[in-house]
Design a protein around this motif. Structure first.
Motif, PDB file in Angstrom:
ATOM      1  N   PHE A  10       0.798  -1.219   0.000  1.00  0.00           N
ATOM      2  CA  PHE A  10       0.000   0.000   0.000  1.00  0.00           C
ATOM      3  C   PHE A  10       0.835   1.276   0.000  1.00  0.00           C
ATOM      4  CE2 PHE A  10      -2.646  -3.330   1.765  1.00  0.00           C
ATOM      5  CZ  PHE A  10      -3.796  -3.184   1.011  1.00  0.00           C
TER       6      PHE A  10
ATOM      7  N   TYR B  93      -6.192   6.797  -0.440  1.00  0.00           N
ATOM      8  CA  TYR B  93      -5.565   5.515  -0.147  1.00  0.00           C
ATOM      9  C   TYR B  93      -6.277   4.383  -0.879  1.00  0.00           C
ATOM     10  CZ  TYR B  93      -9.405   5.163   3.231  1.00  0.00           C
ATOM     11  OH  TYR B  93     -10.641   5.136   3.823  1.00  0.00           O
ATOM     12  N   GLU B  94      -5.566   3.303  -1.017  1.00  0.00           N
ATOM     13  CA  GLU B  94      -6.103   2.096  -1.636  1.00  0.00           C
ATOM     14  C   GLU B  94      -6.753   1.250  -0.553  1.00  0.00           C
ATOM     15  OE1 GLU B  94      -4.413  -1.802  -4.016  1.00  0.00           O
ATOM     16  OE2 GLU B  94      -3.237   0.048  -4.044  1.00  0.00           O
TER      17      GLU B  94
ATOM     18  N   GLU C 217     -14.182   8.705  -4.349  1.00  0.00           N
ATOM     19  CA  GLU C 217     -13.065   7.892  -4.835  1.00  0.00           C
ATOM     20  C   GLU C 217     -12.496   8.498  -6.102  1.00  0.00           C
ATOM     21  OE1 GLU C 217     -14.733   4.122  -7.317  1.00  0.00           O
ATOM     22  OE2 GLU C 217     -14.901   3.962  -5.144  1.00  0.00           O
TER      23      GLU C 217
ATOM     24  N   GLU D  13      -9.426   4.561  -5.820  1.00  0.00           N
ATOM     25  CA  GLU D  13      -8.826   4.795  -4.514  1.00  0.00           C
ATOM     26  C   GLU D  13      -9.818   5.614  -3.686  1.00  0.00           C
ATOM     27  OE1 GLU D  13      -4.188   5.403  -5.670  1.00  0.00           O
ATOM     28  OE2 GLU D  13      -5.660   6.802  -6.472  1.00  0.00           O
TER      29      GLU D  13
ATOM     30  N   TYR E 203      -9.233   5.895 -10.208  1.00  0.00           N
ATOM     31  CA  TYR E 203      -8.550   4.603 -10.074  1.00  0.00           C
ATOM     32  C   TYR E 203      -9.115   3.779  -8.930  1.00  0.00           C
ATOM     33  CZ  TYR E 203      -5.323   7.175 -13.004  1.00  0.00           C
ATOM     34  OH  TYR E 203      -4.786   7.943 -14.015  1.00  0.00           O
TER      35      TYR E 203
END
Length: 150
Positions: free
Chosen positions: A29, A117-118, A138, A143, A141
């Protein structure tokens, strides 16, 4: 634990920051620390990078950016990275760093800090939620974009 304090990232702390350890599964991460170190060179007026010290020991690193002119709203006041050494996690160091970041954001005229963050089982979502970040959207992508008021 001694009294925690922040210090600007510098020559005497950069090696320790690069050697902060992670718990198994966390490395997927995080980009290498060197990616964050480059932001100071690219954006010296807006980048904010600090090490967290417990006594004389580097136990964490926090990197943010404050740019009211950023074209994407969630990049105007953003936490890019927070690392706490694996042995020091769950000791209040991350919360301390986020609280200090919020204080600095307020001093600079911002009313919130965003983080991107993922999502994932070993990812940072549990930490960010615990310290007060709330998911608000989000990225393209997938995230998570989360925010915390200062």
């Amino acid at each position: 634990m001694s009294e925690l304090r922040l210090e600007e990232l510098g020559a005497k702390t950069i090696v320790a920051v690069n050697n902060l350890s992670l718990k198994p599964g966390q490395q997927q991460f995080l980009a290498p620390v060197s990616y964050d170190l480059a932001t100071t060179v690219i954006n010296p007026q807006t980048a904010w990078q600090r090490v967290v010290l417990d006594g004389d020991r580097v136990v964490g690193f926090v990197s943010a950016n404050f740019d009211p002119d950023a074209t994407e709203p969630h990049f105007q006041s953003v936490l890019w990275r927070i690392n706490v050494d694996a042995e020091a996690q769950r000791g209040g160091i991350g919360r301390f760093a986020v609280d200090e970041l919020r204080r600095v954001a307020a001093e600079r005229g911002f009313d919130h800090v965003d983080v991107i963050y993922e999502a994932g089982e070993d990812g940072p979502e549990r930490f960010f939620t615990a310290v007060g970040f709330t998911p608000v959207g989000e990225t393209e992508y997938s995230e998570v974009i989360a925010t915390i008021k200062v």
